[in-house]
Enzyme design. Sequence first.
Site, PDB file in Angstrom:
ATOM      1  N   LYS A 189       0.811  -1.223   0.000  1.00  0.00           N
ATOM      2  CA  LYS A 189       0.000   0.000   0.000  1.00  0.00           C
ATOM      3  C   LYS A 189       0.847   1.277   0.000  1.00  0.00           C
ATOM      4  CE  LYS A 189      -3.911  -2.302   0.228  1.00  0.00           C
ATOM      5  NZ  LYS A 189      -3.418  -3.663   0.087  1.00  0.00           N
ATOM      6  N   LYS A 201      -3.202   1.944   9.003  1.00  0.00           N
ATOM      7  CA  LYS A 201      -3.445   0.858   8.044  1.00  0.00           C
ATOM      8  C   LYS A 201      -2.193   0.002   7.886  1.00  0.00           C
ATOM      9  CE  LYS A 201      -6.778   3.203   4.996  1.00  0.00           C
ATOM     10  NZ  LYS A 201      -6.989   3.607   3.578  1.00  0.00           N
ATOM     11  N   GLY A 224      -9.047  -6.450   3.365  1.00  0.00           N
ATOM     12  CA  GLY A 224     -10.168  -7.013   4.105  1.00  0.00           C
ATOM     13  C   GLY A 224     -10.378  -6.414   5.478  1.00  0.00           C
ATOM     14  N   LYS A 256      -5.081  10.607   7.069  1.00  0.00           N
ATOM     15  CA  LYS A 256      -6.216  11.379   7.573  1.00  0.00           C
ATOM     16  C   LYS A 256      -7.467  10.557   7.326  1.00  0.00           C
ATOM     17  CE  LYS A 256      -8.399  15.141   8.984  1.00  0.00           C
ATOM     18  NZ  LYS A 256      -8.337  15.543  10.402  1.00  0.00           N
ATOM     19  N   LYS A 283     -17.641  -5.680   1.675  1.00  0.00           N
ATOM     20  CA  LYS A 283     -18.746  -5.186   0.851  1.00  0.00           C
ATOM     21  C   LYS A 283     -19.957  -6.119   0.935  1.00  0.00           C
ATOM     22  CE  LYS A 283     -15.269  -3.353  -2.303  1.00  0.00           C
ATOM     23  NZ  LYS A 283     -14.521  -3.609  -3.544  1.00  0.00           N
ATOM     24  N   GLU A 291      -6.685   2.119  -3.045  1.00  0.00           N
ATOM     25  CA  GLU A 291      -5.841   0.985  -3.416  1.00  0.00           C
ATOM     26  C   GLU A 291      -6.216   0.508  -4.808  1.00  0.00           C
ATOM     27  OE1 GLU A 291      -6.452  -2.236  -0.684  1.00  0.00           O
ATOM     28  OE2 GLU A 291      -8.544  -2.519  -1.235  1.00  0.00           O
ATOM     29  N   ASN A 350      -6.826  -3.091  -6.948  1.00  0.00           N
ATOM     30  CA  ASN A 350      -6.959  -4.547  -6.941  1.00  0.00           C
ATOM     31  C   ASN A 350      -6.528  -5.059  -8.306  1.00  0.00           C
ATOM     32  OD1 ASN A 350      -9.850  -3.936  -5.062  1.00  0.00           O
ATOM     33  ND2 ASN A 350      -8.044  -4.916  -4.242  1.00  0.00           N
ATOM     34  N   ARG A 356      -6.744  -7.728 -10.023  1.00  0.00           N
ATOM     35  CA  ARG A 356      -7.429  -8.998 -10.289  1.00  0.00           C
ATOM     36  C   ARG A 356      -8.854  -8.704 -10.707  1.00  0.00           C
ATOM     37  NH1 ARG A 356     -10.721  -8.754  -5.904  1.00  0.00           N
ATOM     38  NH2 ARG A 356      -9.823  -7.962  -3.970  1.00  0.00           N
ATOM     39  N   VAL A 365     -14.928  -9.507  -7.063  1.00  0.00           N
ATOM     40  CA  VAL A 365     -16.167 -10.239  -6.767  1.00  0.00           C
ATOM     41  C   VAL A 365     -17.323  -9.607  -7.542  1.00  0.00           C
ATOM     42  CG1 VAL A 365     -17.831 -10.833  -4.951  1.00  0.00           C
ATOM     43  CG2 VAL A 365     -15.374 -10.918  -4.465  1.00  0.00           C
TER      44      VAL A 365
END
Length: 445
Positions: free
Chosen positions: A116, A158, A164, A201, A237, A288, A290, A292, A295
Site C-alpha cells: 500500500k 493501516k 479485508g 487522515k 462489501k 488501493e 486490486n 485482479r 467479486v
Amino acid sequence: MFKKILIANRGEIALRIIRTCKEMGIKTVAVYSTADKDSLHVKFADEAVCIGKPQSSESYLNIPHLMAAAEITNADAIHPGYGFLAENARFAEICGEHGIKFIGPTPEMIRKMGDKMTAKETMIAAGVPVIPGSEGLLQSLEEAKKLSKQMGLPIILKATAGGGGKGMRVVWKDEELENAYNMAKNEARASFNNDGIYMEKFVEEPRHIEIQVAGDQYGKVCHLSERDCSIQRRHQKLVEESPSPFMTPELREKMGEAAIKAASAINYESVGTIEFLVDKHRNFYFMEMNTRIQVEHGVTEEVINFDLIKEQIKIAAGIPISGKNYTPEMHVIECRINAEDPYNDFRPSPGKITTLHIPGGHGVRVDSHIYAGYVIPPYYDSMVAKLITIAQTREEAINTMERALSEFVIEGVKTTIPFHQQLMRDENFRKGNFTTKFTETFKLV
C-alpha cells in the site's frame, strides 16, 4: 489463444470462468480440495484434479500442488480468480518459470500495487489524488503521536500489506492512539506476517466508489465506469451498484481520468480496479488498486453489456483492447448472499442446503455454485451467491431486487437474505443517502 486453462479457485468464480471458457472454445481444468469434491465447478469443468485437504494452505494456496495439476493436465494458462493466489506475485512468477501464462498482470505490477505504501507513492508521482498521511511506514509510536497532532484527528492506521479490513484502526481521541497503534501492528503481523503500518487522515462521511479499468500489453488503458461499494460491514462489501447514486457526469470524467493515470503509471495489463474514497464534497482520493477480477465484476458486465472475464483472457493472450471508455447504460444492483446469520452478528452458517429456489425473470442474474443437497464447507468464504438485478432506473432495479429476494429460498442454513430485504425497503437507501458507515446504525428487525 489458449487451448486449456486451469482455474486456481473454487465456488462461483471458478464456475463463472468455466462458462466464459466454454463459450470461447477453451478447455478447462478445475482444482478442488477434498471438501469441494461435490462442488459444481468440479462437475462442469472438462477435467478436475484434487489438490489437497480442506484447509486452504493445503489446497488452494498450495503452489506446488497447483503447478503439478497444471503440468499433468497440460494447461497452458492459469486463471487465479479472486482471493487465494490472485494477487500473489510469487505465484505469477512461478507460472512464468514453468511456461504457463498467468491470466493477470505481471509479478512486478502486483508487487507495486500490493504494497500500500509503494502504491501510494506511485500514485503521488502519477498525479492521482491521495489521502494526506505519513510519507512512509511509521517507525515508532512517538512518530505516530507527532504526526497525528500535525494532521489533526481523526486519523486511520493501516497495514501496508493489508486487505479485508485487517490491521486497520481509526483513532478519534489522543488517548486511543497507543492502543490502536499496537493493535494494528499486532493484527498486521498475525494476518500478513508484516507489521508495517502507515497513517492517513480519516475521511468522514465517505463513499467507497471504484473504477473498473483494463489495460493491454501495448500500453493502451481504458476505464469501464464505476461501482459504488459503500454498503459494507467491517470493510467487507455487502451491496454494489452502478451507476453510483452520488455520481455526476463531471465527477465520473475526473475519476475515470485518474483511474487511467493510475493504471498507466505501472503500464498495467489485465483488468483491475482502482478504489477511491469520495468525501461529501465529491473530493476523491486513491485508496488501493486490486490487480485482479473483483467479486462484483458482474455489476460492470451488466451495466455496459461487456464480458470482463473474456476481456481478461484476451488481454493475457496478447489481443489488444479497443481503448474505449464506457459509461453506464442501465442501472445494476448486486447483493452478496452469504451463509451467515444477520440476526446473530453475521455468524457463519455452514451446513447442508435442504431446499433451494433461485429467482429468475426479466432483469435478474444469479452467479452461484450451490444446489439443493450441497454442503457449504466451514473452511472458506461464506458467500454462496451474487444476486444481480438490471433495470432502466435505480428505483426499478431496487424493486426488481425486492421481488427477486422474495423468490430466493435457501433452507437448511442461515443467510443474509433478510438483511438485504430490509435494506431494499430502507428509505435512506432508496434515496441514495448512505456512506460506508451506513450499516453501523442500520438495525435489523
